[in-house]
Design an enzyme around this catalytic site. Structure first.
Site, short mmCIF file in Angstrom:
data_model
loop_
_atom_site.label_atom_id
_atom_site.label_comp_id
_atom_site.label_asym_id
_atom_site.label_seq_id
_atom_site.Cartn_x
_atom_site.Cartn_y
_atom_site.Cartn_z
N LYS A 13 168.75 73.06 31.01
CA LYS A 13 168.49 74.31 31.76
C LYS A 13 169.34 74.35 33.03
CE LYS A 13 166.04 72.49 35.40
NZ LYS A 13 166.58 72.44 36.77
N ASP A 138 159.19 70.35 35.68
CA ASP A 138 160.06 71.14 34.80
C ASP A 138 159.66 71.05 33.33
OD1 ASP A 138 161.73 71.87 36.86
OD2 ASP A 138 163.28 70.39 36.40
O1 C5P Z 1 157.75 66.90 39.16
P1 C5P Z 1 158.80 65.86 39.16
O2 C5P Z 1 158.23 64.48 38.95
O3 C5P Z 1 159.93 66.15 38.25
O4 C5P Z 1 159.41 65.86 40.63
C1 C5P Z 1 160.21 64.83 41.12
C2 C5P Z 1 160.16 64.83 42.64
O5 C5P Z 1 160.78 66.00 43.15
C3 C5P Z 1 158.76 64.86 43.21
O6 C5P Z 1 158.24 63.57 43.36
C4 C5P Z 1 158.96 65.54 44.55
O7 C5P Z 1 159.44 64.62 45.49
C5 C5P Z 1 160.08 66.51 44.28
N1 C5P Z 1 159.59 67.87 43.96
C6 C5P Z 1 159.07 68.66 44.98
N2 C5P Z 1 158.62 69.92 44.70
C7 C5P Z 1 158.69 70.42 43.45
C8 C5P Z 1 159.23 69.63 42.39
C9 C5P Z 1 159.66 68.37 42.69
O8 C5P Z 1 159.00 68.23 46.15
N3 C5P Z 1 158.27 71.66 43.21
#
Ligand code: C5P
Length: 298
Positions: A13, A138
């Site tokens: 994506k 995601d």
């Molecule tokens: O959700 P995911 O584990 O993929 O996100 C990885 C990191 O990216 C999170 O631990 C956070 O630090 C940051 N993040 C965030 N806000 C979001 C998505 C991700 O701060 N909406």
């Protein structure tokens, strides 16, 4: 033991728009984002095995217990009460690793979909969305792909009508960016005045009729461009090479350019390819859906 193989392919994506609205008490950030699936596919296959294993053709990937594919598989096992089932999983990577194209998330979604069928679980769609959201912000997007609005931390998905046919040039440098690092770098920048792009405007966006790209932004872009100035230059290079829009994808490190015509995208690919010989240049396009199934015959 049967030699049956089940195979699924999942697209990468880009984010056509990514606005960071606020930092939340749980440490995540509240987003408004427009996801678009693009034509670059990871492939995950399952064959019979008494326990769960994962192998990959990518040297950049750790196939240990923390890999999102195995985490997705174990979550599904646990929630469906089938901890005794196994599968030998094999992952073939095309989506850049740590490239801001959702590669790990796509693979997690692929694992949920593949193993749901492999283990004949028939998990309801709403339940799959919950499991996906537990694995990463995601991941829910990749259960359906296509064009979609992402709200909350990106995990609340509203599937939209297909945005339209568009050629995309992906430019991936020989380094990745950690998502957490990009978000952490936002710091006080969040207090700056925000550009408002309304939800109805995002929902009705069509390429290439609308010229809304002038107001679309990726709020992580300036943070990441400050971390790695070569990405700022690469984005400018894409514009110079004729891209109507050039942007960072998600939290990077991939930058992309959008083109109306395949011929102009091809010309730009040659130009940026010679300017950045160490970088991976991929000619891609928007795709309508998400996962597609394969079989032994593929
Ligand atoms: O959700 P995911 O584990 O993929 O996100 C990885 C990191 O990216 C999170 O631990 C956070 O630090 C940051 N993040 C965030 N806000 C979001 C998505 C991700 O701060 N909406």
């Amino acid at each position: 033991m049967s030699d049956r193989t089940l195979r699924v392919e999942v697209p990468g994506k880009i984010n056509l728009h990514l606005q960071v609205l606020a930092r939340r008490p749980d440490g995540y950030h509240e987003l408004q984002t427009l996801y678009q699936a693009v034509d670059i596919w990871d492939r995950l296959s399952a064959t019979s095995a008494s326990r769960l294993t994962l192998a990959s053709d990518s040297l950049e990937l750790d196939c240990g217990d923390d890999n999102l594919v195995l985490r997705a598989a174990r979550l599904l096992q646990r929630k469906a009460g089938v901890a005794d089932r196994g599968a030998a999983l094999r992952l073939e990577k095309a989506i850049p690793v740590r490239g801001g194209m959702g590669g790990g998330s796509a693979d997690a979604a692929a694992a949920l979909i593949l193993l749901d069928r492999w283990w004949e679980l028939r998990t309801p769609e709403a339940r799959m969305q919950e499991l996906a959201a537990e694995l990463g912000s995601d991941v829910p997007f990749f259960l359906r792909g296509g064009s979609a609005l992402g709200l909350g931390r990106g995990e609340r998905i509203q599937t939209l009508p297909f945005v339209g046919d568009c050629h995309v040039l992906l430019l991936h440098p020989p380094f990745g960016i950690a998502t957490a690092e990009a978000f952490a770098g936002l710091g006080s920048r969040l207090t700056l005045p925000r550009i408002g792009v309304s939800l109805p405007r995002l929902k009705s966006f069509k390429w290439p009729q609308d010229n809304d790209f002038g107001v679309f932004v990726n709020d992580l872009e300036s943070v990441v461009f400050d971390l790695r100035s070569e990405l700022r230059s690469a984005s400018a290079e894409l514009k110079q090479a004729g891209a109507r829009v050039a942007m960072l994808s998600g939290s990077g490190s991939t930058v992309f350019g959008l083109f109306d015509q395949l011929s102009s995208a091809r010309r730009a690919a040659e130009k940026v390819g010679s300017a950045y010989p160490e970088w991976r240049v991929v000619l891609s396009r928007f795709v309508r859906g998400g996962v597609r199934w394969g079989s032994n015959a593929d």
